[in-house]
Design a protein around this motif. Structure first.
Motif, PDB file in Angstrom:
ATOM      1  N   UNK A 190       6.656  -2.634   0.637  1.00  0.00           N
ATOM      2  CA  UNK A 190       7.519  -1.498   0.725  1.00  0.00           C
ATOM      3  C   UNK A 190       8.781  -1.545   1.442  1.00  0.00           C
ATOM      4  N   UNK A 191       8.627  -2.339   2.597  1.00  0.00           N
ATOM      5  CA  UNK A 191       9.959  -2.425   3.301  1.00  0.00           C
ATOM      6  C   UNK A 191      10.971  -3.404   2.729  1.00  0.00           C
ATOM      7  N   UNK A 192      10.431  -4.311   1.852  1.00  0.00           N
ATOM      8  CA  UNK A 192      11.554  -5.310   1.136  1.00  0.00           C
ATOM      9  C   UNK A 192      12.279  -4.490   0.195  1.00  0.00           C
ATOM     10  N   UNK A 193      11.621  -3.375  -0.462  1.00  0.00           N
ATOM     11  CA  UNK A 193      12.161  -2.734  -1.809  1.00  0.00           C
ATOM     12  C   UNK A 193      12.911  -1.492  -0.794  1.00  0.00           C
ATOM     13  N   UNK A 194      12.536  -1.185   0.343  1.00  0.00           N
ATOM     14  CA  UNK A 194      13.463  -0.441   1.074  1.00  0.00           C
ATOM     15  C   UNK A 194      14.775  -0.977   1.569  1.00  0.00           C
ATOM     16  N   UNK A 195      14.819  -2.342   1.984  1.00  0.00           N
ATOM     17  CA  UNK A 195      15.975  -3.077   2.356  1.00  0.00           C
ATOM     18  C   UNK A 195      16.721  -3.225   1.162  1.00  0.00           C
ATOM     19  N   UNK A 196      16.215  -3.472   0.143  1.00  0.00           N
ATOM     20  CA  UNK A 196      16.857  -3.760  -1.172  1.00  0.00           C
ATOM     21  C   UNK A 196      17.902  -2.634  -1.525  1.00  0.00           C
TER      22      UNK A 196
END
Length: 216
Positions: A190-196
């Motif tokens: 989730x947070x990786x997608x958010x960072x992207x």
């Protein structure tokens, strides 16, 4: 196009991201939710549910963020916010609706105000309510992302290598989660997608601090 928005509204933020990703110009018209401007007669004439966002297109008001983004997808199909394949489109919609229909409704301003003003819940308990339901919903998002990667392989964004409707929903939800101090640990996908998503110029353009009605 005219967008009736409030800088802190996550539903409005979704639409701003979609408009920016598609490069669509619009006029920003602020509606201050905390001051109750959404309940004015003038705005009620545009929005039967007295909520933001409202996108006015050629004088016709469109309500509800998900319906607005679907309209933009149909009328401005490039760049696409939904995959081409029907099953994948449904998977992206399901992920987006987990956020828009499961997490957001029980944590929005109207609900939090009712908890405080009508049920006399104190701030500590109200914030605990928010954090509980937001965390539970984001855990569901994390599980969906894991299933999608098992089926489709690694992805930079919520689905694949291009931002989708799901990213339009995820970025604002994390913005709100961070405001309320939700525990975001362990939500690696989730947070990786958010960072992207946050790295995209369109998202930077749409973020609350870039809105003309922003209050620091």
């Amino acid at each position: 196009m005219k967008l009736y928005s409030y800088f802190r509204s996550s539903a409005s933020y979704r639409v701003r991201i979609a408009l920016a990703l598609k490069g669509i110009a619009y006029e920003y018209l602020p509606i201050h939710l905390v001051k109750g401007e959404q309940r004015s007669e003038a705005f009620a004439a545009l929005s039967a549910d007295r909520l933001v966002p409202v996108l006015e297109v050629d004088g016709v008001p469109l309500a509800q963020s998900m319906a607005i983004i679907e309209y933009l997808e149909e009328t401005h199909p490039t760049p696409a916010l939904l995959p081409a394949e029907p099953l994948a489109r449904a998977q992206v919609r399901a992920l987006a609706q987990t956020i828009a229909c499961e997490i957001h409704p029980i944590n929005n301003l109207r609900v939090l105000r009712y908890l405080s003003q009508e049920l006399k819940v104190d701030d500590e308990a109200k914030n605990a309510w928010y954090r509980h339901w937001c965390r539970a919903g984001l855990e569901a998002v994390e599980r969906q992302l894991a299933q999608l990667r098992a089926a489709h392989g690694p992805a930079t964004y919520c689905f694949g290598e291009q931002p989708t409707l799901a990213d339009c929903c995820l970025v604002p939800q994390i913005f709100n989660a961070q405001r309320f101090g939700v525990d975001l640990s362990g939500l690696l996908l989730t947070m990786a997608a958010h960072a992207a998503g946050m790295a995209l110029p369109a998202v930077q353009q749409a973020q609350p601090s870039a809105c003309p009605d922003f209050e620091g």
